[in-house]
Enzyme design. Structure first.
Site, PDB file in Angstrom:
ATOM      1  CD  GLU A  41     -22.194 -14.916   6.440  1.00  0.00           C
ATOM      2  OE1 GLU A  41     -22.446 -13.725   6.737  1.00  0.00           O
ATOM      3  OE2 GLU A  41     -22.185 -15.335   5.268  1.00  0.00           O
ATOM      4  CG  ASP A  54      -3.616   0.327   3.602  1.00  0.00           C
ATOM      5  OD1 ASP A  54      -2.480   0.115   4.053  1.00  0.00           O
ATOM      6  OD2 ASP A  54      -3.926   1.335   2.938  1.00  0.00           O
TER       7      ASP A  54
HETATM    8  C1  NOJ Z   1      -0.356   1.948   4.730  1.00  0.00           C
HETATM    9  C2  NOJ Z   1       0.528   0.947   4.058  1.00  0.00           C
HETATM   10  O1  NOJ Z   1       1.178   0.168   5.029  1.00  0.00           O
HETATM   11  C3  NOJ Z   1       1.472   1.730   3.184  1.00  0.00           C
HETATM   12  O2  NOJ Z   1       2.507   0.929   2.665  1.00  0.00           O
HETATM   13  C4  NOJ Z   1       0.679   2.397   2.095  1.00  0.00           C
HETATM   14  O3  NOJ Z   1       1.526   3.218   1.317  1.00  0.00           O
HETATM   15  C5  NOJ Z   1      -0.442   3.268   2.679  1.00  0.00           C
HETATM   16  N1  NOJ Z   1      -1.160   2.623   3.730  1.00  0.00           N
HETATM   17  C6  NOJ Z   1      -1.434   3.630   1.599  1.00  0.00           C
HETATM   18  O4  NOJ Z   1      -2.154   2.490   1.226  1.00  0.00           O
END
Ligand code: NOJ
Ligand code: CA
Length: 576
Positions: free
Chosen positions: A268, A223
């Site tokens: 790994e 993310d």
């Molecule tokens: C991207 C994620 O896809 C989204 O849903 C989220 O709110 C933000 N990153 C923060 O983690």
């Protein structure tokens, strides 16, 4: 915890059991809260996901990406994690996750999970410890705590703004009750950003990766992957600096050392019985050269293709994005039409402006939507997308043709974007409405009969025609189209073959060939020779176009019209 036995691909002889499965996989994005509710509390869970794995196997996907499934106060639907090594109790238990991984592997389906390394939860034990320990402590050094500016430190340390609206800093109250330091959160205040300069943070996440890889997880979706590294001087942003080394928090050069270390861990584990592990980054960057730096043998396997997702339904624009994507030779392409952050595709393509961008959602929601047109285009886009070389992501509900629910009552909206922009931005709830499975009334079997609660977001009653059961009964439904397209994509050697070759075509028509053989995928036979070329023709013009004479039709997104390919329709053809 399951023992490390080899996953079985029984019943799916063409399924990717080893090697670079991620290069051309079809990956289903499963948003747990909205997929299926096993216990009747109105919220999707792992029991619900397990109960419907057969649906996903029948759909013909190779892998599932689960949005965050960890314990979370749910300030941002699970992207605020309070324990990275467990399962949110509302979703189930770690034993459920282990069983799910094993069952999916038994069906030949790989599991990708979301890891959120940019920020934590304000309920994470580390953040609680940081608050308790006070200024200048090791505990605070894992986050970004700073004194404020101005009289009595009453102003935030710099001018950074939260991506969800409002300032990116929140002031804490110290243990003695006095107004204290501020902490950084690029998203909601409940999501404090980690300081990746801290060795504790690095060690912790490397250990989290090992925890899940050793349970058999096959891939990690990272993310906000370009945001982790910050300029420790925390300078103001002017708003004009592009992402890159000169930007205080986006795409800084030292972010790569994090992913290089992660790749070594993935490699790994790739030697064990579960096979190759992959890393995919959520990287939103306008500059292709900067994006390329994230992928390759020493770093991430792939990144999401957001320019394709944002692209309008326009032949020239799409061709440009496709060419630019394929020019990123460092990694196989990924193709994404929608996800849990953006407007659903049938709504987008039914508007007079068919582009999308996160920062203009209020504008897009102000436009009228022609759902019949949008659905027709979404069908054409699905075949165009699935014919492209690389991997493809299908966001749950896309295969049913669900639309963006734009009329959720304000009091039921959950997305923090709605509250933090004081209602100016409707947020992302409209693409997160629980799936309709069967029946003619909400909850459409999303929850079991006699459920104690209604679905966490209300489902439109018109979705009775878009349930899995209703669509399974119709050969011309979106679900039938996805099933057939994924089946052909999986079994036809042309889809594993060479990159595409553009063919001459009328204005606003995209036509390209894929040939069996010559590709890097060794899963399908390299038959080569005549009669193995796939041609994809997508008609984005306003007039019907003729199809080549030496072609037989494999699949079309809509009926032909006297042998012609109508507007907003795509055909897959066998040439020769
Ligand atoms: C991207 C994620 O896809 C989204 O849903 C989220 O709110 C933000 N990153 C923060 O983690
Ligand atoms: Ca539930």
């Amino acid at each position: 915890m399951p023992s490390a036995t080899a996953p079985s691909d029984s019943g799916r002889p063409d399924s990717p059991s080893s090697g670079s499965w991620w290069r051309r996989a079809a990956i289903y994005q499963l948003y747990v809260r909205s997929f299926a509710d096993g216990n009747g509390d109105g919220i999707g869970d792992l029991a619900g996901a397990r109960a419907h794995l057969a649906h996903l196997a029948a759909l013909g996907i190779d892998a599932i990406w689960f949005n965050p499934w960890y314990p979370s106060p749910m300030a941002d639907a699970g992207y605020d994690i309070s324990d990275y090594r467990s399962i949110e109790p509302v979703f189930g238990t770690l034993a459920d996750a282990d069983a799910l991984i094993a069952e999916a592997h038994g069906l030949g389906i790989k599991i990708i999970i979301d890891v959120v390394p940019n920020h934590s939860s304000d309920q994470h034990p580390w953040f609680a410890a940081a608050l308790a320990a006070g200024p200048d402590s090791v505990e605070r050094s894992r986050f970004w705590f700073r004194p404020g500016r101005g009289i009595n430190g009453s102003l935030p340390p710099n001018n950074w703004q939260s991506i969800f609206g409002g300032p990116a800093w929140t002031r804490v109250t110290e243990a003695d009750g006095s107004p204290g330091e501020w902490y950084l959160h690029l998203f909601a205040p409940e999501q404090p950003d980690y300081n990746w300069g801290s060795p504790d943070v690095r060690r912790e996440f490397e250990d989290v990766l090992r925890f899940w890889f050793s349970r058999g997880v096959d891939g990690i979706r990272i993310d906000s992957a370009a945001l982790l590294s910050k300029d420790a001087a925390l300078p103001d942003v002017s708003g004009s600096e592009p992402p890159g080394p000169a930007h205080p928090y986006t795409d800084r050069d030292d972010v790569h050392s994090i992913y290089q270390a992660w790749r070594a861990i993935a490699d790994e584990y790739s030697a064990d019985n579960y096979g190759e592990r992959m890393l995919i980054g959520e990287v939103w960057l306008p500059d292709a050269a900067r994006l390329t730096r994230y992928v390759g043998p020493g770093e991430l396997h792939t990144v999401f293709n957001f320019p394709y997702l944002d692209c309008p339904w326009d032949a020239d624009a799409l061709r440009r994005v496709i060419d630019e994507t394929l020019a990123l030779a460092a990694a196989p392409a990924t193709w994404v039409l929608s996800n849990h952050d953006v407007d659903r595709v049938v709504s987008r393509y039914g508007r007079p402006d068919t582009a999308f961008s996160l920062d203009r959602r209020p504008y897009f929601h102000s436009l009228p939507v022609d759902l019949a047109l949008g659905t027709r285009r979404a069908r054409a886009a699905a075949l165009l997308t699935m014919a492209l070389p690389g991997s493809v992501y299908v966001y749950q509900g896309e295969e049913l043709g669900l639309w963006e629910v734009q009329d959720i009552p304000d009091e039921l909206r959950q997305d923090p974007i709605w509250a933090r922009t004081l209602g100016a931005d409707p947020g992302r709830d409209g693409c997160r409405v629980p799936l309709p499975w069967s029946g003619t009334e909400p909850p459409f079997s999303f929850s079991p009969a006699g459920a104690a609660a209604e679905p966490w977001l209300p489902q439109p009653k018109e979705w009775r025609d878009l349930t899995v059961a209703a669509e399974s009964a119709h050969a011309d439904s979106m679900l039938s189209l996805y099933r057939e397209a994924l089946r052909i994509r999986r079994s036809d050697p042309a889809f594993a073959g060479t990159p595409l070759t553009w063919r001459q075509s009328p204005e606003d028509v995209l036509a390209f060939d894929r040939d069996a053989g010559g590709g890097q995928d060794t899963r399908l036979p390299d038959t080569g020779g005549p009669g193995t070329t796939l041609r994809c023709v997508a008609n984005l013009s306003s007039v019907p176009v003729s199809l080549p004479e030496n072609a037989s039709v494999l699949l079309t997104s809509g009926p032909l019209d006297g042998g012609l390919l109508p507007p907003d329709t795509t055909a897959w053809l066998r040439i020769g």
